[in-house]
Design a protein around this motif. Structure first.
Motif, PDB file in Angstrom:
ATOM      1  N   THR A  34       0.828  -1.210   0.000  1.00 49.68           N
ATOM      2  CA  THR A  34       0.000   0.000   0.000  1.00 49.68           C
ATOM      3  C   THR A  34       0.859   1.255   0.000  1.00 49.68           C
ATOM      4  OG1 THR A  34      -1.711  -1.194   1.226  1.00 49.68           O
ATOM      5  CG2 THR A  34      -1.858   1.201   1.193  1.00 49.68           C
ATOM      6  N   ILE A  35       1.913   1.262   0.806  1.00 46.48           N
ATOM      7  CA  ILE A  35       2.795   2.433   0.873  1.00 46.48           C
ATOM      8  C   ILE A  35       3.507   2.648  -0.453  1.00 46.48           C
ATOM      9  CG2 ILE A  35       4.919   3.306   1.924  1.00 46.48           C
ATOM     10  CD1 ILE A  35       3.959   2.256   4.573  1.00 46.48           C
ATOM     11  N   VAL A  36       3.924   1.557  -1.103  1.00 46.66           N
ATOM     12  CA  VAL A  36       4.591   1.685  -2.400  1.00 46.66           C
ATOM     13  C   VAL A  36       3.667   2.359  -3.417  1.00 46.66           C
ATOM     14  CG1 VAL A  36       5.497   0.385  -4.378  1.00 46.66           C
ATOM     15  CG2 VAL A  36       6.177  -0.240  -2.056  1.00 46.66           C
ATOM     16  N   ILE A  37       2.418   1.919  -3.463  1.00 44.22           N
ATOM     17  CA  ILE A  37       1.463   2.508  -4.403  1.00 44.22           C
ATOM     18  C   ILE A  37       1.150   3.954  -4.023  1.00 44.22           C
ATOM     19  CG2 ILE A  37      -0.895   2.353  -5.301  1.00 44.22           C
ATOM     20  CD1 ILE A  37      -0.655  -0.695  -4.983  1.00 44.22           C
ATOM     21  N   PHE A  38       0.987   4.229  -2.753  1.00 47.41           N
ATOM     22  CA  PHE A  38       0.732   5.602  -2.308  1.00 47.41           C
ATOM     23  C   PHE A  38       1.900   6.523  -2.657  1.00 47.41           C
ATOM     24  CE2 PHE A  38      -2.557   4.777   1.297  1.00 47.41           C
ATOM     25  CZ  PHE A  38      -3.472   4.397   0.331  1.00 47.41           C
ATOM     26  N   ASP A  39       3.114   6.004  -2.528  1.00 41.05           N
ATOM     27  CA  ASP A  39       4.294   6.804  -2.874  1.00 41.05           C
ATOM     28  C   ASP A  39       4.297   7.134  -4.361  1.00 41.05           C
ATOM     29  OD1 ASP A  39       6.738   8.034  -1.932  1.00 41.05           O
ATOM     30  OD2 ASP A  39       7.808   6.530  -3.103  1.00 41.05           O
ATOM     31  N   ARG A  40       3.899   6.169  -5.171  1.00 39.34           N
ATOM     32  CA  ARG A  40       3.809   6.405  -6.618  1.00 39.34           C
ATOM     33  C   ARG A  40       2.722   7.431  -6.930  1.00 39.34           C
ATOM     34  NH1 ARG A  40       6.933   5.724 -11.019  1.00 39.34           N
ATOM     35  NH2 ARG A  40       7.514   3.629 -10.287  1.00 39.34           N
TER      36      ARG A  40
END
Length: 286
Positions: free
Chosen positions: A194-200
């Motif tokens: 989730t954090i990876v996608i939010f960062d993107r």
């Protein structure tokens, strides 16, 4: 992939799974394992290796959900743990069948009855741990991103826990100490994608400020999709192999991890991002 356009479908799938699980829980409750219920332990020195499947052919007559693991340097011992209070007659009959089928010495066994060593206090502590972890994650993500990012991530975590409980309720899988450990692991693992996608999403918002937020989310998911799927598949392969070839105690830990990883990947892509989009629209409309 247009996640935002089809968010109602993804919501419906998740709600259906969770609803069925809650209904089954209300009707039948959870299938608590020996850690919560207590029961009987029978340790047999068979004298040679007997597979779990072979042993279960005998034991399942008395308890089809009994836990069977190997012990000893040559795996010539079997430890059978049943959540049922097996009578002396039952344990004697089990030993007699092992003597008859596998030539076991009828005197080489031990039996023990015990109460639950995991009760309400430990269950409450596990729930409390998940709540504390969720609050800390909410604070961290709110600090690193924005508060609405944190809310979306925590809702996705709750989704993963509920889906795992739902599967266990429907399939009547035993809930034990390994399940509790797996739930806590799932909470930590799920937040990563989730954090990876939010960062993107944050990066894409800065690069393309004129794009609508829904389009930014879809672009971010498509850019992160390969990385997310490859990471999940790599980890899932390892855990699945452990489940297939591992001993019984490894399987009871691997199974909820498999369910949680699948649910976590699904929620990161199809639950957390639509919730974030909805929160963004609420703020804009407000």
């Amino acid at each position: 992939m247009n996640v935002i356009k089809n968010y109602k479908l993804f919501y419906a799938i998740s709600l259906a799974v969770i609803a069925v699980g809650l209904i089954m829980f209300a009707v039948n409750g959870l299938n608590y394992g020996i850690d919560f219920t207590g029961g009987t332990m029978l340790q047999l020195e068979v004298g040679k290796f007997v597979s779990v499947e072979q042993a279960r052919e005998i034991v399942s007559v008395y308890d089809e959900n009994a836990s069977i693991i190997h012990s000893g340097p040559e795996k010539a011992e079997l430890i059978i743990r049943s959540s049922k209070d097996l009578s002396n007659k039952d344990t004697t009959e089990i030993v007699s069948q092992f003597v008859e089928v596998y030539g076991m010495d009828g005197s080489n066994f031990q039996t023990q009855k015990f109460g639950p060593f995991m009760g309400k206090e430990i269950r409450d502590r596990a729930i409390f741990s998940v709540i504390i972890a969720s609050v800390l994650m909410l604070a961290y993500i709110s600090f690193r991103f924005q508060f609405k990012f944190g809310v979306a991530a925590v809702i996705a975590l709750v989704h993963d826990v509920l889906v795992t409980f739902a599967v266990y309720s429907v399939l009547r899988l035993p809930v034990n100490s390994s399940f509790i450990a797996a739930i806590l692991t799932i909470v930590g693992y799920s937040i990563n994608d989730t954090i990876v996608i939010f960062d993107r999403i944050r990066e894409e918002s800065k690069i393309y400020p004129k794009l609508g937020f829904g389009e930014v989310i879809n672009n971010s998911i498509n850019l992160s999709l390969r990385r997310t799927l490859f990471t999940t598949l790599t980890t899932l392969m390892a855990v699945t192999i452990l489940y297939i070839v591992g001993v019984e105690d490894v399987k009871v830990l691997a199974l909820p991890l498999i369910i949680g990883m699948l649910s976590g990947t699904y929620s990161s892509l199809f639950i957390a991002t639509p919730i974030l989009y909805s929160l963004k629209r609420l703020k804009t409309n407000g």
